[in-house]
Design a protein around this motif. Structure first.
Motif, PDB file in Angstrom:
ATOM      1  N   ASN A  76      45.805  34.887  32.751  1.00 13.92           N
ATOM      2  CA  ASN A  76      46.521  34.857  34.024  1.00 13.92           C
ATOM      3  C   ASN A  76      48.023  35.060  33.783  1.00 13.92           C
ATOM      4  O   ASN A  76      48.628  34.368  32.977  1.00 13.92           O
ATOM      5  CB  ASN A  76      46.273  33.526  34.738  1.00 13.92           C
ATOM      6  CG  ASN A  76      46.328  33.659  36.227  1.00 13.92           C
ATOM      7  OD1 ASN A  76      46.182  34.733  36.780  1.00 13.92           O
ATOM      8  ND2 ASN A  76      46.549  32.550  36.899  1.00 13.92           N
ATOM      9  N   GLY A  77      48.614  36.040  34.460  1.00 15.33           N
ATOM     10  CA  GLY A  77      50.041  36.322  34.329  1.00 15.33           C
ATOM     11  C   GLY A  77      50.377  37.376  33.291  1.00 15.33           C
ATOM     12  O   GLY A  77      51.490  37.878  33.261  1.00 15.33           O
ATOM     13  N   ASP A  87      46.159  38.608  37.908  1.00 15.40           N
ATOM     14  CA  ASP A  87      46.071  37.381  38.699  1.00 15.40           C
ATOM     15  C   ASP A  87      44.600  37.057  38.876  1.00 15.40           C
ATOM     16  O   ASP A  87      43.855  37.845  39.466  1.00 15.40           O
ATOM     17  CB  ASP A  87      46.750  37.579  40.052  1.00 15.40           C
ATOM     18  CG  ASP A  87      46.812  36.304  40.882  1.00 15.40           C
ATOM     19  OD1 ASP A  87      46.255  35.271  40.449  1.00 15.40           O
ATOM     20  OD2 ASP A  87      47.410  36.348  41.965  1.00 15.40           O
TER      21      ASP A  87
END
Length: 159
Positions: A76-77, A87
């Motif tokens: 994530n990120g 995301d």
């Protein structure tokens, strides 16, 4: 007699003023609530229109009985191969060969639930797996939320 009429008018005025102020408070409360609800409704309507346009398109089956898994939270990120930031709460996926930006309908073969995702990354890099879904997309179609993989049908949106 004059005292009773005066008292009557005094009670009437007090009741009118108090009911008016309570109505104003109710209106203020209703207006605040309707603003919140209308904002949410507009966002939901935009999402529905977006998905409605996509779901009206024609999907051509790409592969049946494909094994799907989902991204781990540690990604994530991070940047995907396409350059976009990953995301886990969006409807995206990774595929080995399909071009970036391709809309794909992924259907769970056991329960018939489906999601439409966009290909934004390359992978999965395990021979037995065909597609990696974002966690949100995977959980939307999974019948067993604790499983790490499911059998799906992959259909590509054709123009």
């Amino acid at each position: 007699m004059k005292k009773s009429i005066t008292l009557f008018f005094l009670v009437a005025i007090i009741s009118i003023v108090s009911s008016q102020s309570s109505l104003d408070r109710q209106k203020a409360t209703v207006q605040k609530d309707t603003l919140k609800k209308s904002k949410i409704a507009v966002e939901q309507q935009e999402n529905k229109l977006d998905s409605l346009v996509i779901s009206l398109g024609k999907f051509k089956i790409y592969k049946k009985e494909a094994h799907a898994s989902y991204y781990a939270d540690k990604f994530n990120g991070r940047r995907t191969t396409s350059g976009r930031k990953f995301d886990n709460n969006k409807y995206t996926a990774a595929h080995k060969k399909l071009p970036f930006g391709t809309k794909v309908k992924v259907t769970n073969e056991k329960n018939g639930k489906s999601v439409i995702v966009e290909i934004t990354d390359r992978g999965p890099f395990v021979k037995s797996r065909e597609i990696d879904l974002s966690k949100r997309a995977f959980m939307d179609i999974a019948s067993n939320k604790s499983s790490g993989g499911i059998l799906v049908t992959i259909a590509v949106l054709s123009n």
